[in-house]
Design a protein around this motif. Sequence first.
Motif, PDB file in Angstrom:
ATOM      1  N   LYS A 242       0.632  -0.962  -0.106  1.00 12.60           N
ATOM      2  CA  LYS A 242      -0.053   0.014   0.109  1.00 12.60           C
ATOM      3  C   LYS A 242       1.046   1.170  -0.094  1.00 12.60           C
ATOM      4  N   GLU A 243      -0.078   2.623  -0.600  1.00 13.96           N
ATOM      5  CA  GLU A 243       0.703   3.442  -0.260  1.00 13.96           C
ATOM      6  C   GLU A 243       0.808   4.525   0.610  1.00 13.96           C
ATOM      7  N   SER A 244       2.111   4.870   0.723  1.00 14.03           N
ATOM      8  CA  SER A 244       1.342   6.069   1.770  1.00 14.03           C
ATOM      9  C   SER A 244       2.352   7.592   2.324  1.00 14.03           C
ATOM     10  N   PHE A 245       2.652   7.926   2.973  1.00 16.96           N
ATOM     11  CA  PHE A 245       3.438   9.306   3.760  1.00 16.96           C
ATOM     12  C   PHE A 245       4.174   9.395   4.491  1.00 16.96           C
ATOM     13  N   VAL A 246       5.514   9.866   3.918  1.00 12.17           N
ATOM     14  CA  VAL A 246       6.176   9.580   5.261  1.00 12.17           C
ATOM     15  C   VAL A 246       7.612  11.197   5.481  1.00 12.17           C
ATOM     16  N   ASN A 247       7.810  11.561   6.587  1.00 13.96           N
ATOM     17  CA  ASN A 247       7.918  12.932   7.354  1.00 13.96           C
ATOM     18  C   ASN A 247       7.497  13.940   7.998  1.00 13.96           C
ATOM     19  N   LEU A 248       8.192  14.703   9.026  1.00 15.43           N
ATOM     20  CA  LEU A 248       7.490  15.357   9.642  1.00 15.43           C
ATOM     21  C   LEU A 248       6.382  16.268   8.545  1.00 15.43           C
ATOM     22  N   GLY A 249       6.280  16.126   7.463  1.00 13.35           N
ATOM     23  CA  GLY A 249       5.073  17.815   6.671  1.00 13.35           C
ATOM     24  C   GLY A 249       4.532  15.870   6.317  1.00 13.35           C
ATOM     25  N   VAL A 250       4.025  15.196   7.159  1.00 12.81           N
ATOM     26  CA  VAL A 250       2.514  14.459   7.710  1.00 12.81           C
ATOM     27  C   VAL A 250       1.779  15.427   7.993  1.00 12.81           C
ATOM     28  N   LEU A 251       2.442  15.975   9.267  1.00 13.59           N
ATOM     29  CA  LEU A 251       1.521  17.126  10.227  1.00 13.59           C
ATOM     30  C   LEU A 251       0.765  17.768   9.408  1.00 13.59           C
ATOM     31  N   ILE A 259       0.685  11.583  17.207  1.00 17.61           N
ATOM     32  CA  ILE A 259       1.591  10.666  17.036  1.00 17.61           C
ATOM     33  C   ILE A 259       1.163   9.646  17.827  1.00 17.61           C
ATOM     34  N   VAL A 260       1.516   7.802  17.413  1.00 18.64           N
ATOM     35  CA  VAL A 260       1.576   7.292  17.892  1.00 18.64           C
ATOM     36  C   VAL A 260       2.846   6.664  17.642  1.00 18.64           C
ATOM     37  N   HIS A 261       3.282   5.921  18.501  1.00 16.63           N
ATOM     38  CA  HIS A 261       5.185   6.130  19.490  1.00 16.63           C
ATOM     39  C   HIS A 261       4.916   4.650  20.045  1.00 16.63           C
ATOM     40  N   GLY A 262       6.318   3.922  19.209  1.00  6.11           N
ATOM     41  CA  GLY A 262       6.708   2.438  20.081  1.00  6.11           C
ATOM     42  C   GLY A 262       6.799   1.744  19.086  1.00  6.11           C
ATOM     43  N   HIS A 263       5.547   0.188  20.164  1.00  4.34           N
ATOM     44  CA  HIS A 263       6.147  -0.956  18.788  1.00  4.34           C
ATOM     45  C   HIS A 263       4.704  -1.870  18.851  1.00  4.34           C
ATOM     46  N   ASN A 264       3.450  -1.683  20.031  1.00  5.37           N
ATOM     47  CA  ASN A 264       3.081  -2.923  19.773  1.00  5.37           C
ATOM     48  C   ASN A 264       1.856  -2.064  19.365  1.00  5.37           C
ATOM     49  N   PRO A 265       1.303  -2.940  18.426  1.00  3.06           N
ATOM     50  CA  PRO A 265      -0.327  -2.685  17.705  1.00  3.06           C
ATOM     51  C   PRO A 265      -1.521  -2.209  18.443  1.00  3.06           C
ATOM     52  N   ALA A 295      -0.311   9.418  12.822  1.00  2.00           N
ATOM     53  CA  ALA A 295       1.273   9.548  11.781  1.00  2.00           C
ATOM     54  C   ALA A 295       1.560   8.878  12.855  1.00  2.00           C
ATOM     55  N   GLY A 296       2.470   8.074  12.852  1.00  2.43           N
ATOM     56  CA  GLY A 296       2.772   7.529  13.638  1.00  2.43           C
ATOM     57  C   GLY A 296       4.445   7.039  13.501  1.00  2.43           C
ATOM     58  N   ILE A 297       4.895   7.424  15.212  1.00  4.99           N
ATOM     59  CA  ILE A 297       6.923   7.241  14.979  1.00  4.99           C
ATOM     60  C   ILE A 297       7.375   5.990  15.264  1.00  4.99           C
ATOM     61  N   CYS A 298       8.426   5.790  14.690  1.00  4.55           N
ATOM     62  CA  CYS A 298       9.460   4.266  14.841  1.00  4.55           C
ATOM     63  C   CYS A 298       8.510   3.281  14.905  1.00  4.55           C
ATOM     64  N   LYS A 308      -2.422  -0.512   7.139  1.00  5.41           N
ATOM     65  CA  LYS A 308      -3.297   0.404   7.432  1.00  5.41           C
ATOM     66  C   LYS A 308      -3.347   1.404   6.378  1.00  5.41           C
ATOM     67  N   GLY A 309      -2.143   1.359   6.228  1.00  6.42           N
ATOM     68  CA  GLY A 309      -1.598   2.698   5.237  1.00  6.42           C
ATOM     69  C   GLY A 309      -1.489   4.003   6.151  1.00  6.42           C
ATOM     70  N   ILE A 310      -1.173   4.042   7.455  1.00  2.00           N
ATOM     71  CA  ILE A 310      -1.082   5.293   7.935  1.00  2.00           C
ATOM     72  C   ILE A 310       0.058   6.087   7.683  1.00  2.00           C
ATOM     73  N   PRO A 311       0.396   6.758   7.650  1.00  2.00           N
ATOM     74  CA  PRO A 311       1.807   8.122   7.264  1.00  2.00           C
ATOM     75  C   PRO A 311       2.593   7.630   8.148  1.00  2.00           C
ATOM     76  N   VAL A 312       3.352   8.032   8.046  1.00  2.00           N
ATOM     77  CA  VAL A 312       5.282   8.040   9.048  1.00  2.00           C
ATOM     78  C   VAL A 312       5.452   8.871   9.425  1.00  2.00           C
ATOM     79  N   ALA A 313       5.540   9.638  10.846  1.00  2.00           N
ATOM     80  CA  ALA A 313       5.729  11.304  10.797  1.00  2.00           C
ATOM     81  C   ALA A 313       8.015  11.313  10.630  1.00  2.00           C
ATOM     82  N   GLY A 314       8.164   9.871  11.032  1.00  2.00           N
ATOM     83  CA  GLY A 314       9.437   9.329  11.317  1.00  2.00           C
ATOM     84  C   GLY A 314       9.638   8.254  11.982  1.00  2.00           C
ATOM     85  N   ASN A 315      11.383   8.283  12.283  1.00  2.00           N
ATOM     86  CA  ASN A 315      12.178   7.230  12.571  1.00  2.00           C
ATOM     87  C   ASN A 315      12.922   7.761  14.496  1.00  2.00           C
ATOM     88  N   PHE A 316      13.159   7.228  15.012  1.00  2.00           N
ATOM     89  CA  PHE A 316      13.848   6.953  16.154  1.00  2.00           C
ATOM     90  C   PHE A 316      14.056   8.768  16.811  1.00  2.00           C
TER      91      PHE A 316
END
Length: 632
Positions: A242-251, A259-265, A295-298, A308-316
Amino acid sequence: MIKEEFLERTIDSTARKSLEKADQDRIETVWDRLESQEPQCGYGLLGICCRNCAMGPCRIDPFGNNPTRGVCGADADTLVARNLARMIAAGAAAHSDHGRDIVEVLHLTALGKTSGYQITDEEKLKRIAGEYGINVDGRVKEEIAKELAEKAMDEYGMRKNTLQFAERAPEKRKEIWKNLGIWPRSIDREIVEIMHRTTMGVDADFVNILLQGLRVSLSDGWGGSMIATEFSDILFGTPTPKESFVNLGVLKEDTVNIIVHGHNPLMSEMVVDASRDAEIIKLAKQKGATGITLAGICCTANEILMRKGIPVAGNFLIQELAITTGAVDAMVVDYQCIMPSLVPIADCYQTKLITTSPKAKIKGATHIEFDPERAYEIGKEIVKEAIEAYGNRNPDRVNIPNHPVKMMAGFSAEAILGALGGTVQPLIDAIVAGKIRGIAAIVGCNNPKIKQDYGHVTLAKRLIENNVLVIQTGCSAIATGKAGLLVPEAADQAGEGLKEIANALGVPPILHMGSCVDISRILTVAAVIAKELNVDISDLPVAGAAPEWMTEKAVAIGAYVVASGIFTVLGPIPPVLGSANVTGLLTQGLGDVVGATFAVEPDPEKAAELIIKHIDEKRKALGLTTPPTGAS
Ligand code: BF8
């Protein structure tokens, strides 16, 4: 003009801009704290200090002078091996405890005791149940799921004495593990045994300690992590591309941003569902927002991106910077890789920092505890908190950098097989023909000691240019996503052979396979290919890399990847150089034992050369001609 020092910290343009803003707002970041820790303890870096009893703390002179032993008499080999084994155990514990939480919720869901969860992938449930020898005929899915969850629970204990998923490995690999005495008996048992063996006055044979380190790592890769992945797929669905978007520009400036951050879905999936609830969206609009952006982190980002194709704000290394945009109304965390520094930063921007796990509270954060019996309601409660916080946002302090970058994810083992027509044969044919030279898994973290994303992106680019198919997970996949490499058009940057294959399949030259526990998906694919060719995993033209690794989890991963027969190149040096014997075992000796070794190479350009050389050697041993190097 962005300050030179910020250009040196990261290659992510959105992070660079946010570093500027953090500086203007006088926010201390992880990079500042790293500077204030320097010079870091030399004994710690070499692994030759011990705090395991109250006769210490002890340290050993790295130049062979006194002291050569701790108070108890343990030498450098023992100290380094013990410390490394404890790192592996901690990492395995983290992944496996995550898996345990998934198993518990699957069990409760089967009993009808949860809210918001369901068995989404019934086909996979039946397939996995079949692997565990569970009869599925004529039974409802809840009954099968209950029995499957109970069988998995047994794998955490000491009655079963084996792990089912380890059976997925090729026969030759299983023989190696059995002959070495490192076949994992159970998940918790192996971890506890490390803690026992490394306490004062127990195991003082560095080889024996490290073998148990490999066994505990296998109980992670082929146990806890694989359970986390496979059982999450049963609950939430097996990922598809699936397609989505990434970086802080997703805000977005005009939406409630969570932002959801951590590991367990388990929690983040509920926040996703709650943020799509019509009643909740109405509430957000009543507060003046145009909607809700999640958007998610980590790695929890990777979990909900994959399914779910939820965009990603960034990594660690983005977690602090995300809040400095001033546009995050709530950051919801579960566990692992969450910096306690988020509390003071969140305070500065009226961001609600919400902890949800009883295992991971942070003083100063708002705690809304996860409870599977009320999970969906709690998800709604959390989103409502974010909507409230949106009302307190100060628009003058909002600065969201740049435009988001498109990315493609969702390459589960099933999705890859599906794209290939249900069998790995086309992939094998492409490898035999030299169109794909080999496969490299680039995984792992960011580490502020390394320019953020530089290691991941440089290594990935060099490998695809040389027709090496790259597969990724974790923060590494987010790094190349931000760099625009996780789209089919990036095939133009690949060598001719890889480009042809990627274009034919309509996929990127780099496949995003998920979170760090999803490295188990990589093991599964490697095992399928090896079995198809009737060879061991260590015979395949395959390599691993963790160019910016940082956590103990990454040490556990490195150990199980090598123990599974895959040569692995690390960027940062692990704390082992205080023992020439341990270092020699990891970088050479293991080759004779498990058919794979570690290498350390901080320069990703050189790491690419090492990996290509290794792949070419494996190709040669399989009788495959090496294609010309380079270039598209
Ligand atoms: O489990 S890659 S920094 S987020 S540890 Fe943490 Fe490392 Fe990122 Fe995922 Ni994996």
